[in-house]
Enzyme design. Structure first.
Site, PDB file in Angstrom:
ATOM      1  N   CYS A   1     -10.867  -2.675  -4.180  1.00  0.00           N
ATOM      2  CA  CYS A   1      -9.932  -3.719  -4.619  1.00  0.00           C
ATOM      3  C   CYS A   1     -10.681  -4.946  -5.124  1.00  0.00           C
ATOM      4  CB  CYS A   1      -8.976  -4.097  -3.494  1.00  0.00           C
ATOM      5  SG  CYS A   1      -7.704  -2.854  -3.224  1.00  0.00           S
TER       6      CYS A   1
ATOM      7  N   ASN B   1       0.836  -1.196   0.000  1.00  0.00           N
ATOM      8  CA  ASN B   1       0.000   0.000   0.000  1.00  0.00           C
ATOM      9  C   ASN B   1       0.875   1.252   0.000  1.00  0.00           C
ATOM     10  OD1 ASN B   1       0.595  -0.820   2.710  1.00  0.00           O
ATOM     11  ND2 ASN B   1      -0.990   0.538   3.515  1.00  0.00           N
TER      12      ASN B   1
ATOM     13  N   CYS C   1      -4.167   0.730  -2.401  1.00  0.00           N
ATOM     14  CA  CYS C   1      -4.023  -0.467  -1.575  1.00  0.00           C
ATOM     15  C   CYS C   1      -2.976  -1.400  -2.177  1.00  0.00           C
ATOM     16  CB  CYS C   1      -5.353  -1.209  -1.495  1.00  0.00           C
ATOM     17  SG  CYS C   1      -6.715  -0.247  -0.818  1.00  0.00           S
TER      18      CYS C   1
ATOM     19  N   GLU D   1       0.223   5.226   0.718  1.00  0.00           N
ATOM     20  CA  GLU D   1      -0.738   6.245   1.154  1.00  0.00           C
ATOM     21  C   GLU D   1      -0.357   7.627   0.647  1.00  0.00           C
ATOM     22  OE1 GLU D   1      -2.351   4.230   5.277  1.00  0.00           O
ATOM     23  OE2 GLU D   1      -1.052   5.975   5.411  1.00  0.00           O
TER      24      GLU D   1
ATOM     25  N   CYS E   1     -10.567  -4.324   0.375  1.00  0.00           N
ATOM     26  CA  CYS E   1     -11.657  -3.341   0.423  1.00  0.00           C
ATOM     27  C   CYS E   1     -12.540  -3.494  -0.820  1.00  0.00           C
ATOM     28  CB  CYS E   1     -11.091  -1.923   0.534  1.00  0.00           C
ATOM     29  SG  CYS E   1     -10.392  -1.288  -1.005  1.00  0.00           S
TER      30      CYS E   1
ATOM     31  N   GLU F   1      -3.258  -4.515  -2.794  1.00  0.00           N
ATOM     32  CA  GLU F   1      -3.826  -5.425  -3.787  1.00  0.00           C
ATOM     33  C   GLU F   1      -3.823  -4.783  -5.173  1.00  0.00           C
ATOM     34  OE1 GLU F   1      -5.063  -4.508  -0.854  1.00  0.00           O
ATOM     35  OE2 GLU F   1      -6.495  -5.968  -0.071  1.00  0.00           O
TER      36      GLU F   1
HETATM   37 ZN    ZN Z   1      -8.238  -1.898  -1.279  1.00  0.00          ZN
END
Ligand code: ZN
Length: 138
Positions: free
Chosen positions: A93, A48, A59, A50, A90, A61
């Site tokens: 994703c 990830n 993310c 940010e 999430c 993924e």
């Molecule tokens: Zn995600």
């Protein structure tokens, strides 16, 4: 249980855990690593990343998925996601990943206790919007 060979599961989880160390998460301190086992056997990983705006964060993924596609890998067998608690991907994703197949095995790895839960992407996103929902043009 997974149809993925044990040695592939082991190296996939190992890569997801290792790439988690590269996560850039100065705001949430929630570090995630993801690794994708592509159909030819290679593994591609991402973490990830940010952003202070939060909305621009990506993310692990999706980072791994973009790395896989960038390396011309569009067919995947499994994805390992390593985090504290072994969280599920999430919603964004799930939608992003299902573009590349709903039968993909997801391994949710808890980096604290080493536990691993296995799910299918299709179970995380039933009745997904995918290419089959788009009308074909003549
Ligand atoms: Zn995600």
């Amino acid at each position: 249980m997974s149809k993925i060979a044990k040695h592939d599961v082991d190296r996939l989880i190992s890569r997801a855990v290792a790439v988690r160390d590269q996560a850039y998460a100065p705001h949430s301190h929630f570090y995630v690593g993801a690794a994708i086992l592509v159909s030819s056997g290679e593994i591609v990983a991402g973490c990830n990343v940010e952003n202070a705006s939060y909305g621009l964060s990506i993310c692990a993924e999706r980072a791994a998925a973009c790395a896989a596609v960038s390396a011309s890998f569009h067919s995947w067998s499994a994805i390992a996601v390593a985090s504290v608690g072994g969280v599920t991907p999430c919603g964004a994703c799930r939608q992003f990943l299902i573009e590349f197949g709903s039968d993909v095995t997801i391994l949710l790895v808890d980096v604290i206790d080493g536990g691993c839960r296995e799910v299918k992407l299709a179970d995380l996103l039933p009745d997904a919007f995918d290419a089959t929902k788009i009308p074909k043009h003549p």
